[in-house]
Scaffold this active site. Sequence first.
Site, PDB file in Angstrom:
ATOM      1  N   MET A 216      19.278 -93.328  25.090  1.00 20.72           N
ATOM      2  CA  MET A 216      18.632 -94.374  25.891  1.00 20.72           C
ATOM      3  C   MET A 216      17.230 -94.659  25.337  1.00 20.72           C
ATOM      4  O   MET A 216      16.387 -95.224  26.039  1.00 20.72           O
ATOM      5  CB  MET A 216      18.574 -93.963  27.361  1.00 20.72           C
ATOM      6  CG  MET A 216      19.973 -93.787  27.963  1.00 20.72           C
ATOM      7  SD  MET A 216      20.051 -94.007  29.737  1.00 20.72           S
ATOM      8  CE  MET A 216      18.984 -92.700  30.290  1.00 20.72           C
TER       9      MET A 216
ATOM     10  N   LEU B 179      12.658 -91.994  21.868  1.00 22.14           N
ATOM     11  CA  LEU B 179      13.192 -90.872  21.100  1.00 22.14           C
ATOM     12  C   LEU B 179      12.167 -89.764  20.888  1.00 22.14           C
ATOM     13  O   LEU B 179      10.972 -90.021  20.718  1.00 22.14           O
ATOM     14  CB  LEU B 179      13.698 -91.380  19.751  1.00 22.14           C
ATOM     15  CG  LEU B 179      14.773 -92.461  19.836  1.00 22.14           C
ATOM     16  CD1 LEU B 179      15.233 -92.865  18.437  1.00 22.14           C
ATOM     17  CD2 LEU B 179      15.964 -92.008  20.669  1.00 22.14           C
TER      18      LEU B 179
ATOM     19  N   ARG C  31      12.087 -85.269  19.397  1.00 18.37           N
ATOM     20  CA  ARG C  31      12.722 -84.378  18.417  1.00 18.37           C
ATOM     21  C   ARG C  31      14.115 -83.926  18.836  1.00 18.37           C
ATOM     22  O   ARG C  31      14.923 -83.540  17.991  1.00 18.37           O
ATOM     23  CB  ARG C  31      11.824 -83.162  18.140  1.00 18.37           C
ATOM     24  CG  ARG C  31      10.590 -83.511  17.300  1.00 18.37           C
ATOM     25  CD  ARG C  31       9.761 -82.288  16.981  1.00 18.37           C
ATOM     26  NE  ARG C  31       9.200 -81.688  18.189  1.00 18.37           N
ATOM     27  CZ  ARG C  31       9.570 -80.526  18.712  1.00 18.37           C
ATOM     28  NH1 ARG C  31      10.505 -79.788  18.126  1.00 18.37           N
ATOM     29  NH2 ARG C  31       9.006 -80.066  19.814  1.00 18.37           N
TER      30      ARG C  31
ATOM     31  N   HIS D 275      16.450 -85.873  20.254  1.00 22.86           N
ATOM     32  CA  HIS D 275      17.342 -86.914  19.730  1.00 22.86           C
ATOM     33  C   HIS D 275      17.481 -86.797  18.204  1.00 22.86           C
ATOM     34  O   HIS D 275      18.565 -86.949  17.649  1.00 22.86           O
ATOM     35  CB  HIS D 275      16.780 -88.303  20.047  1.00 22.86           C
ATOM     36  CG  HIS D 275      16.659 -88.631  21.500  1.00 22.86           C
ATOM     37  ND1 HIS D 275      15.444 -88.730  22.136  1.00 22.86           N
ATOM     38  CD2 HIS D 275      17.594 -88.894  22.447  1.00 22.86           C
ATOM     39  CE1 HIS D 275      15.641 -89.054  23.405  1.00 22.86           C
ATOM     40  NE2 HIS D 275      16.933 -89.153  23.620  1.00 22.86           N
TER      41      HIS D 275
ATOM     42  N   GLY E 169      23.651 -83.713  23.322  1.00 26.58           N
ATOM     43  CA  GLY E 169      22.818 -82.539  23.477  1.00 26.58           C
ATOM     44  C   GLY E 169      23.306 -81.614  24.585  1.00 26.58           C
ATOM     45  O   GLY E 169      23.767 -82.075  25.637  1.00 26.58           O
TER      46      GLY E 169
ATOM     47  N   LYS F 158      21.299 -80.117  26.308  1.00 26.16           N
ATOM     48  CA  LYS F 158      20.311 -80.375  27.363  1.00 26.16           C
ATOM     49  C   LYS F 158      21.006 -80.987  28.587  1.00 26.16           C
ATOM     50  O   LYS F 158      20.705 -80.651  29.721  1.00 26.16           O
ATOM     51  CB  LYS F 158      19.235 -81.316  26.819  1.00 26.16           C
ATOM     52  CG  LYS F 158      18.384 -82.022  27.839  1.00 26.16           C
ATOM     53  CD  LYS F 158      17.425 -81.073  28.500  1.00 26.16           C
ATOM     54  CE  LYS F 158      16.356 -81.749  29.317  1.00 26.16           C
ATOM     55  NZ  LYS F 158      16.779 -82.875  30.108  1.00 26.16           N
ATOM     56  N   ASP F 159      21.938 -81.910  28.318  1.00 23.69           N
ATOM     57  CA  ASP F 159      22.740 -82.530  29.383  1.00 23.69           C
ATOM     58  C   ASP F 159      24.145 -81.940  29.285  1.00 23.69           C
ATOM     59  O   ASP F 159      25.094 -82.615  28.891  1.00 23.69           O
ATOM     60  CB  ASP F 159      22.739 -84.049  29.212  1.00 23.69           C
ATOM     61  CG  ASP F 159      21.331 -84.615  29.225  1.00 23.69           C
ATOM     62  OD1 ASP F 159      20.752 -84.719  30.311  1.00 23.69           O
ATOM     63  OD2 ASP F 159      20.780 -84.906  28.137  1.00 23.69           O
TER      64      ASP F 159
ATOM     65  N   SER G 289      12.439 -84.113  26.786  1.00 23.58           N
ATOM     66  CA  SER G 289      13.145 -85.138  27.558  1.00 23.58           C
ATOM     67  C   SER G 289      12.283 -86.383  27.605  1.00 23.58           C
ATOM     68  O   SER G 289      11.051 -86.281  27.702  1.00 23.58           O
ATOM     69  CB  SER G 289      13.399 -84.635  28.987  1.00 23.58           C
ATOM     70  OG  SER G 289      13.737 -85.719  29.835  1.00 23.58           O
ATOM     71  N   SER G 290      12.925 -87.542  27.552  1.00 21.14           N
ATOM     72  CA  SER G 290      12.153 -88.786  27.684  1.00 21.14           C
ATOM     73  C   SER G 290      11.418 -88.806  29.010  1.00 21.14           C
ATOM     74  O   SER G 290      10.341 -89.390  29.131  1.00 21.14           O
ATOM     75  CB  SER G 290      13.075 -90.001  27.586  1.00 21.14           C
ATOM     76  OG  SER G 290      13.873 -89.923  26.412  1.00 21.14           O
TER      77      SER G 290
HETATM   78  P1  AMP Z   1      19.112 -89.626  26.484  1.00 16.51           P
HETATM   79  O1  AMP Z   1      18.370 -90.604  25.618  1.00 16.51           O
HETATM   80  O2  AMP Z   1      18.225 -88.838  27.392  1.00 16.51           O
HETATM   81  O3  AMP Z   1      20.295 -90.250  27.171  1.00 16.51           O
HETATM   82  O4  AMP Z   1      19.710 -88.544  25.492  1.00 16.51           O
HETATM   83  C1  AMP Z   1      20.508 -88.917  24.411  1.00 16.51           C
HETATM   84  C2  AMP Z   1      21.145 -87.686  23.824  1.00 16.51           C
HETATM   85  O5  AMP Z   1      20.134 -86.806  23.366  1.00 16.51           O
HETATM   86  C3  AMP Z   1      21.994 -86.918  24.835  1.00 16.51           C
HETATM   87  O6  AMP Z   1      23.162 -86.438  24.192  1.00 16.51           O
HETATM   88  C4  AMP Z   1      21.079 -85.808  25.229  1.00 16.51           C
HETATM   89  O7  AMP Z   1      21.762 -84.656  25.686  1.00 16.51           O
HETATM   90  C5  AMP Z   1      20.369 -85.526  23.923  1.00 16.51           C
HETATM   91  N1  AMP Z   1      19.105 -84.827  24.180  1.00 16.51           N
HETATM   92  C6  AMP Z   1      18.126 -85.185  25.045  1.00 16.51           C
HETATM   93  N2  AMP Z   1      17.132 -84.273  25.057  1.00 16.51           N
HETATM   94  C7  AMP Z   1      17.508 -83.298  24.177  1.00 16.51           C
HETATM   95  C8  AMP Z   1      16.917 -82.072  23.740  1.00 16.51           C
HETATM   96  N3  AMP Z   1      15.745 -81.642  24.215  1.00 16.51           N
HETATM   97  N4  AMP Z   1      17.584 -81.331  22.827  1.00 16.51           N
HETATM   98  C9  AMP Z   1      18.780 -81.738  22.339  1.00 16.51           C
HETATM   99  N5  AMP Z   1      19.385 -82.888  22.707  1.00 16.51           N
HETATM  100  C10 AMP Z   1      18.767 -83.655  23.613  1.00 16.51           C
END
Ligand code: AMP
Length: 293
Positions: free
Chosen positions: A39, A42, A44, A46, A156, A158-159, A194-195
């Site tokens: 989303m 970005l 580290r 991502h 990730g 993370k989720d 996290s964003s």
């Molecule tokens: P998002 O932009 O938050 O939807 O995340 C996009 C992807 O990046 C998802 O697969 C998340 O799980 C992954 N992601 C987000 N934060 C992290 C992190 N700290 N470490 C590893 N992957 C992450």
Amino acid sequence: MTQENSAAALPVVRKAAALRAQIAAWRASGERIGLIPTMGSLHRGHLALVQRALDAGERAVVSIFVNPTQFGPNEDFASYPRNEAEDVETLRAVGADLVWAPDLEEMYPPRFSTYVRVEGLTDHLDGPHRPGHFQGVATVVTKLLRQVAPDRAYFGEKDYQQLLVVTRLARDLELGVEIVGVPTVRDPDGLALSSRNFYLSPEERQRAALLPRVLAETADAAAAGIASFAELLRAARAALSEAGFGPIDYIQICDAETLVPVSSLERPARIFVAARLGRTRLIDNMSVGPTAG
Ligand code: AMP
């Protein structure tokens, strides 16, 4: 990063037809494709996903789409951080190959009315706390996987619940893609990147490091059998409340495959937390037991 990569242009594609043309050209020359759905905003975390695709020799396609259907009516869709120009520059510098950034109408044209719902896994953790969230995630990820048709897609840990949901739907719907989970990238004090960390005030950001610390300590204590899981989780909840976290949506130890809460370590398990700090909702998880991390 090679000189060539840093100098190369990075196409930002906004229409599915143009995306398909580029993917078809890569396919015709026998290249493999890796998809990294994001989303935007970005960090580290991502980039670790992008690097995995590049390391595997794949064309790294990064989608940037703030998906409205996965946000509840009282959630942060409108205020979610958006920094596309910066994101594109970051992705160019690391050597990504294409940014897929559809607008809202491209993804959800008028009269869009089909949704993907994954049962079972979504009964737990964030499922009840974010009604409709996983339906929105499952729907948009299914569309992204159909649009890009990658060999592999990277998500990730993370989720973690999202990773399991996506793995399930890719199998159930026979999407022909391998889903790859990537370990959580953390700041030096342990906070998972996290964003949404952008929302934290400097004071909250400092306090937020308590979350992974409590999680790790509770995971270690549970693995060592120091007390019952229920007692350890009660103490963890109290420690977080005392430090100003709240509401705490959940702190639970669950089976790592089914996400059903467990009270002993017979199979791989993880500890999960979701808690608010000020206006920011933080989530995190770690494995419990020999592979704790
Ligand atoms: P998002 O932009 O938050 O939807 O995340 C996009 C992807 O990046 C998802 O697969 C998340 O799980 C992954 N992601 C987000 N934060 C992290 C992190 N700290 N470490 C590893 N992957 C992450």
